[in-house]
Enzyme design. Structure first.
Site, mmCIF file in Angstrom:
data_model
loop_
_atom_site.group_PDB
_atom_site.id
_atom_site.type_symbol
_atom_site.label_atom_id
_atom_site.label_comp_id
_atom_site.label_asym_id
_atom_site.label_seq_id
_atom_site.Cartn_x
_atom_site.Cartn_y
_atom_site.Cartn_z
ATOM 1 N N GLY A 178 84.721 26.908 23.263
ATOM 2 C CA GLY A 178 85.936 26.481 24.224
ATOM 3 C C GLY A 178 87.046 27.374 23.941
ATOM 4 O O GLY A 178 87.624 27.618 24.971
ATOM 5 N N ASP A 179 87.169 27.745 22.845
ATOM 6 C CA ASP A 179 88.522 28.584 22.379
ATOM 7 C C ASP A 179 88.386 29.695 22.934
ATOM 8 O O ASP A 179 89.496 30.512 23.490
ATOM 9 C CB ASP A 179 88.535 28.420 21.018
ATOM 10 N N SER A 180 87.238 30.446 22.787
ATOM 11 C CA SER A 180 86.704 31.859 22.921
ATOM 12 C C SER A 180 86.840 31.914 24.481
ATOM 13 O O SER A 180 87.451 32.932 25.052
ATOM 14 C CB SER A 180 85.659 32.457 22.551
ATOM 15 N N GLY A 183 90.490 32.030 25.704
ATOM 16 C CA GLY A 183 91.118 33.271 25.499
ATOM 17 C C GLY A 183 90.739 34.195 26.409
ATOM 18 O O GLY A 183 91.482 35.031 27.049
#
Length: 418
Positions: A178-180, A183
């Site tokens: 989810g972070d990637s 980003g």
């Protein structure tokens, strides 16, 4: 520009050469956006609080006191230590904003505003500034103030539910996906906002949420449910009613992916199996029919694949033009001739890892290169992330703002920089 921490400064300029990015915030999503912009050639200045540097510095596997997670996510960045919670720190930051094209932040919504650094203030100083705001749930809505991590965002968005096997606890992939994704979407938004600025001269806010980024990749799950009531379920090693596209074990015990769900490709698979009549069998003749008979088709292919070693199976399927491949570990990925030919693995040269046996170049650390590849302005990894917080504080403030030694010493004495 060339700095002492740029052993790879001979890398050709990237597409964003000449743009400057100020990166605020910690952990993965915001820093990943900054890393992508740096990969494309931007001058990325990462700003960390003197007493609370980015926790990414302590993530991942370590050797010799160095975390390699940090090398990858902080590459191509200059690190400045600056306390934005102080009036003096905010004044320095606003001076830097005048030199910047983009600010990337990943604080909880409202943090910049509490510090008197909202977009109204920043855009008054620099009307063309693009502010990328990466958060768990976005800048508005009833959940906006909640803290957000990738694992929860994947769950809230429904992405986690789709993973794993029916009836079992939904596992997570061994990444902060989810972070990637957030980003990536934030970077996409920044690039679009910079293009708009070329026409209008005005910047804008890019609002990227971990939850929405995880939702945005979910193909037709939303319209499927909205119009038919269908709730897509986890399907283990295959996709429901997409056949054949699954894992099959070879004679030597290795898993092989065979994906032949397209009609023409299935015809080629049938020929490779020595069973060309399967392509015209009413049970398998088209996409819908194969989906309805998915279980028996999987059993048929599994029985056939088990008669070959993985190597022989790949050779045979490739010869017939069937889509197939292995399930590699990272050890196998790094020896794959396709990745090697594409030069996807590049050296991150970070002085903190230690000097080479001969000469003064730092020891190289392999990492993943710049994706995608641009023919004229490919970007690159100019240097690995410096492990010491504030490595470039004096350099940046002197070069960009003209601070002399006395000014730097005074800021350091009061704790504004470190």
């Amino acid at each position: 520009m060339t700095t002492e921490a740029q052993p790879g400064a001979d890398t050709p300029p990237g597409a964003l050469d000449g743009y400057r990015v100020l990166e605020l915030g910690t952990l993965i999503a915001g820093p990943y956006c900054g890393r992508l912009l740096g990969d494309l050639g931007a001058d990325v200045i990462k700003i960390e609080a003197p007493d609370r540097p980015d926790p990414l510095r302590e993530w991942g596997q370590a050797a010799g006191g160095h975390q390699y997670f940090w090398s990858v996510h902080a590459r191509n960045k200059r690190c400045v230590s600056l306390d934005l919670r102080t009036e003096a720190g905010r004044e320095v930051f606003l001076e830097l904003v005048r030199t910047a094209d983009v600010v990337v932040e990943s604080f909880r919504p409202g943090t910049l505003e509490r510090w008197g650094l909202g977009y109204d203030v920043l855009s008054a100083i620099s009307p063309g500034l693009v502010l990328a705001r990466v958060s768990g749930y976005g800048q508005t809505g009833p959940y906006a103030a909640r803290p957000g991590y990738a694992s929860v965002a994947e769950g809230v968005s429904g992405l986690r539910y789709l993973n794993g096997f029916p009836g079992q606890a939904p596992p997570r992939i061994a990444l902060s996906l989810g972070d990637s994704l957030a980003g990536l979407f934030a970077c996409q938004g920044v690039l679009a906002a910079l293009l708009v600025r070329e026409r209008t001269g005005r910047g804008q806010i890019v609002d990227a949420a971990l939850t929405e980024s995880s939702l945005a990749i979910q193909e037709s799950t939303v319209p499927d449910y909205h119009k038919t009531g269908h709730v897509r379920q986890p399907s283990g090693t295959r996709l429901d009613r997409i056949a054949p596209s699954n894992l099959y074990r070879s004679k030597d015990g290795l898993w092989v992916i065979i994906a032949a769900n397209q009609d023409t490709v299935f015809g080629r698979l049938a020929a490779a199996m020595g069973r060309p009549e399967l392509a015209s069998d009413p049970r398998y003749a088209n996409h819908t029919a194969r989906g309805e008979h998915q279980d028996e088709l999987d059993e048929l292919i599994a029985e056939w694949a088990a008669g070959f070693t993985a190597s022989d199976l790949f050779d045979l399927l490739t010869r017939f033009g069937v889509v197939a491949g292995p399930v590699n570990t990272v050890a196998e990925v790094m020896t794959d001739p396709q990745f090697i030919a594409r030069e996807i693995f590049v050296d991150h040269r970070d002085p903190s890892v230690g000097p080479a046996d001969e000469g003064f170049d730092p020891v190289p650390v392999k990492g993943i290169g710049v994706v995608p590849k641009l023919s004229d302005t490919p970007g690159g990894v100019r240097w690995g992330g410096p492990s010491r917080p504030g490595t470039h504080t004096d350099e940046v403030l002197a070069d960009l703002l003209g601070y002399d030694r006395d000014r730097l010493a005074a800021l350091r004495a009061q704790g504004t920089i470190a």
